[in-house]
Design a protein around this motif. Structure first.
Motif, PDB file in Angstrom:
ATOM      1  N   LEU A   1       0.852  -1.190   0.000  1.00 15.55           N
ATOM      2  CA  LEU A   1       0.000   0.000   0.000  1.00 15.55           C
ATOM      3  C   LEU A   1       0.887   1.239   0.000  1.00 15.55           C
ATOM      4  CD1 LEU A   1      -2.695  -1.015   2.670  1.00 15.55           C
ATOM      5  CD2 LEU A   1      -2.635  -1.527   0.204  1.00 15.55           C
ATOM      6  N   ARG A   2       0.673   2.103  -0.991  1.00 15.66           N
ATOM      7  CA  ARG A   2       1.458   3.334  -1.095  1.00 15.66           C
ATOM      8  C   ARG A   2       0.551   4.536  -0.839  1.00 15.66           C
ATOM      9  NH1 ARG A   2       4.399   1.574  -6.789  1.00 15.66           N
ATOM     10  NH2 ARG A   2       5.916   0.098  -5.877  1.00 15.66           N
ATOM     11  N   PRO A   3       0.463   4.968   0.419  1.00 15.02           N
ATOM     12  CA  PRO A   3      -0.419   6.093   0.723  1.00 15.02           C
ATOM     13  C   PRO A   3       0.154   7.429   0.296  1.00 15.02           C
ATOM     14  CG  PRO A   3       0.715   5.368   2.699  1.00 15.02           C
ATOM     15  CD  PRO A   3       1.062   4.381   1.618  1.00 15.02           C
ATOM     16  N   GLN A   4      -0.739   8.332  -0.018  1.00 16.54           N
ATOM     17  CA  GLN A   4      -0.447   9.740  -0.226  1.00 16.54           C
ATOM     18  C   GLN A   4      -0.322  10.375   1.158  1.00 16.54           C
ATOM     19  OE1 GLN A   4      -1.342  13.013  -0.627  1.00 16.54           O
ATOM     20  NE2 GLN A   4      -0.303  13.400  -2.559  1.00 16.54           N
ATOM     21  N   ILE A   5      -0.351  11.690   1.267  1.00 14.50           N
ATOM     22  CA  ILE A   5      -0.420  12.339   2.579  1.00 14.50           C
ATOM     23  C   ILE A   5      -1.619  11.764   3.324  1.00 14.50           C
ATOM     24  CG2 ILE A   5      -0.905  14.510   3.763  1.00 14.50           C
ATOM     25  CD1 ILE A   5       1.879  14.460   2.692  1.00 14.50           C
ATOM     26  N   VAL A   6      -1.399  11.322   4.569  1.00  9.44           N
ATOM     27  CA  VAL A   6      -2.482  10.756   5.368  1.00  9.44           C
ATOM     28  C   VAL A   6      -2.958  11.810   6.359  1.00  9.44           C
ATOM     29  CG1 VAL A   6      -3.211   8.855   6.846  1.00  9.44           C
ATOM     30  CG2 VAL A   6      -1.429   8.479   5.123  1.00  9.44           C
ATOM     31  N   ALA A   7      -4.269  11.950   6.488  1.00 10.53           N
ATOM     32  CA  ALA A   7      -4.853  12.986   7.336  1.00 10.53           C
ATOM     33  C   ALA A   7      -5.887  12.382   8.268  1.00 10.53           C
ATOM     34  CB  ALA A   7      -5.497  14.062   6.467  1.00 10.53           C
ATOM     35  N   GLY A   8      -6.178  13.112   9.344  1.00 10.41           N
ATOM     36  CA  GLY A   8      -7.224  12.658  10.243  1.00 10.41           C
ATOM     37  C   GLY A   8      -6.856  12.839  11.699  1.00 10.41           C
ATOM     38  N   PRO A   9      -7.764  12.491  12.598  1.00  8.04           N
ATOM     39  CA  PRO A   9      -7.472  12.552  14.030  1.00  8.04           C
ATOM     40  C   PRO A   9      -6.255  11.709  14.383  1.00  8.04           C
ATOM     41  CG  PRO A   9      -9.825  12.216  13.640  1.00  8.04           C
ATOM     42  CD  PRO A   9      -9.151  12.068  12.322  1.00  8.04           C
ATOM     43  N   PHE A  10      -5.539  12.127  15.416  1.00  5.71           N
ATOM     44  CA  PHE A  10      -4.317  11.482  15.934  1.00  5.71           C
ATOM     45  C   PHE A  10      -3.096  11.756  15.062  1.00  5.71           C
ATOM     46  CE2 PHE A  10      -7.756   8.163  16.755  1.00  5.71           C
ATOM     47  CZ  PHE A  10      -8.172   8.757  17.928  1.00  5.71           C
TER      48      PHE A  10
END
Length: 329
Positions: free
Chosen positions: A158-167
């Motif tokens: 899995l190659r994620p882009q910028i990851v965003a969200g709580p924590f």
């Protein structure tokens, strides 16, 4: 509902790993985490905790001996030595190895769009252990290859882009909803980079977590870019609830000494890394990736971040000066 599975998460207490664990639990799976025990642990009590340090090789993975799981999610693999240690230790103990990599593995980061078939950076030597801005991508390239070598069609990358969200402890994405709220509450203008026509992309960590669960449940092999909706910066400003936005061009920003560290996430479309904000997630979407509305990601991240003691590089005073200069140009 899918059959309950046992899943080992390497890492799991911080940000992305925590969301993966929560997604696994929400889907009814049984979760074990292996950590070094150095980060705060707010996971539910019924998550099994094991302690180890794969940087020490096999000696640091004794907690895994004589254990089996249906799958493993490797959230914390940054160096080839550590990833080889865990991959080889688990080769006969897990059915599928899901490795969390990054879009930073791509060699031509100005390509539009970036696809899984694009060329990768030269692989780092397996004995390289120093993780820097320059070595991060090449190290992940080598880590991917080790996982594929050991697990073959039982590997999922899995190659994620910028990851965003709580924590999100990185202070990258949270800057924007935090600053928008501060400016709105104080009746101040808010600096935004460029003209509004460049693009930004981020994947909600909860979407990423659910997709990791999906590939485990479906036993899906292969390589997947995991990216969220691609927005113009003007659309992004709307999503984060920004008001009284003042667009400041690159020349003015540079003259004020304001760079990408001060304005995280910003990459002009025509920059050397502009393709990293144009990541094609078609393959992941076909495999079951679902996407959260960007306004929801911004709202929830801001609600969490409001209670955190985060300090940002760009102070309101420097921002105000840049806005003032831009208005006199």
């Amino acid at each position: 509902m899918a059959t309950t599975q046992t899943v080992l998460v390497l890492g799991g207490t911080r940000f992305v790993g925590r969301h993966i664990v929560e997604a696994l639990l929400a889907a009814g799976h049984t979760v074990t985490v292996l950590t070094r025990g150095q980060s705060p642990d707010e996971l539910p009590e019924h998550v099994e905790r094991l302690q180890g340090d794969r940087e020490r090789g096999a000696a640091g993975l004794q907690a895994l001996v004589a254990r089996t799981w249906d799958a493993c999610v490797d959230v914390s693999g940054y160096t080839p030595a550590a990833v080889r240690a865990s991959a080889e230790a688990l080769a006969g103990s897990v059915g599928r190895y899901v490795f969390v990599s990054t879009v930073s593995v791509y060699a031509e980061q100005n390509r539009h769009p970036v696809r899984e078939t694009d060329p990768l950076l030269p692989a780092a030597p397996e004995d390289l252990t120093e993780v820097t801005g320059e070595s991060y991508g090449p190290l992940k390239v080598t880590c991917e290859r080790i996982v594929q070598e050991v697990f073959a069609d039982r590997a999922t990358i899995l190659r994620p882009q910028i990851v965003a969200g709580p924590f999100d402890h990185t202070a990258r994405y949270p800057y924007w909803p935090d600053r928008a709220t501060q400016a709105r509450q104080n009746g101040q203008p808010m600096l935004a980079p460029g003209s509004g026509s460049d693009h930004v992309q981020a994947i909600d960590a909860r979407d990423f977590g659910r997709f990791a669960v999906r590939v485990i449940e479906d036993s899906t092999p292969g390589i997947f870019n995991v990216a969220g909706p691609r927005l113009t910066w003007a659309e992004f400003m709307t999503a984060i609830g920004a008001q009284s936005v003042v667009w400041v061009d690159a020349a003015t920003l540079e003259a004020q000494g304001i760079g990408w560290r001060d304005l995280p996430l910003y990459l002009a479309d025509d920059s050397e890394q502009g393709g990293l904000m144009d990541v094609d997630a078609t393959r992941a979407l076909a495999a079951g990736l679902t996407l959260t509305d960007p306004a929801t990601t911004a709202r929830d991240t801001g609600a969490w971040s409001a209670g955190q003691p985060t300090e940002y590089l760009l102070t309101p005073e420097r921002e105000a000066e840049a806005v003032k200069v831009s208005r006199t140009v």
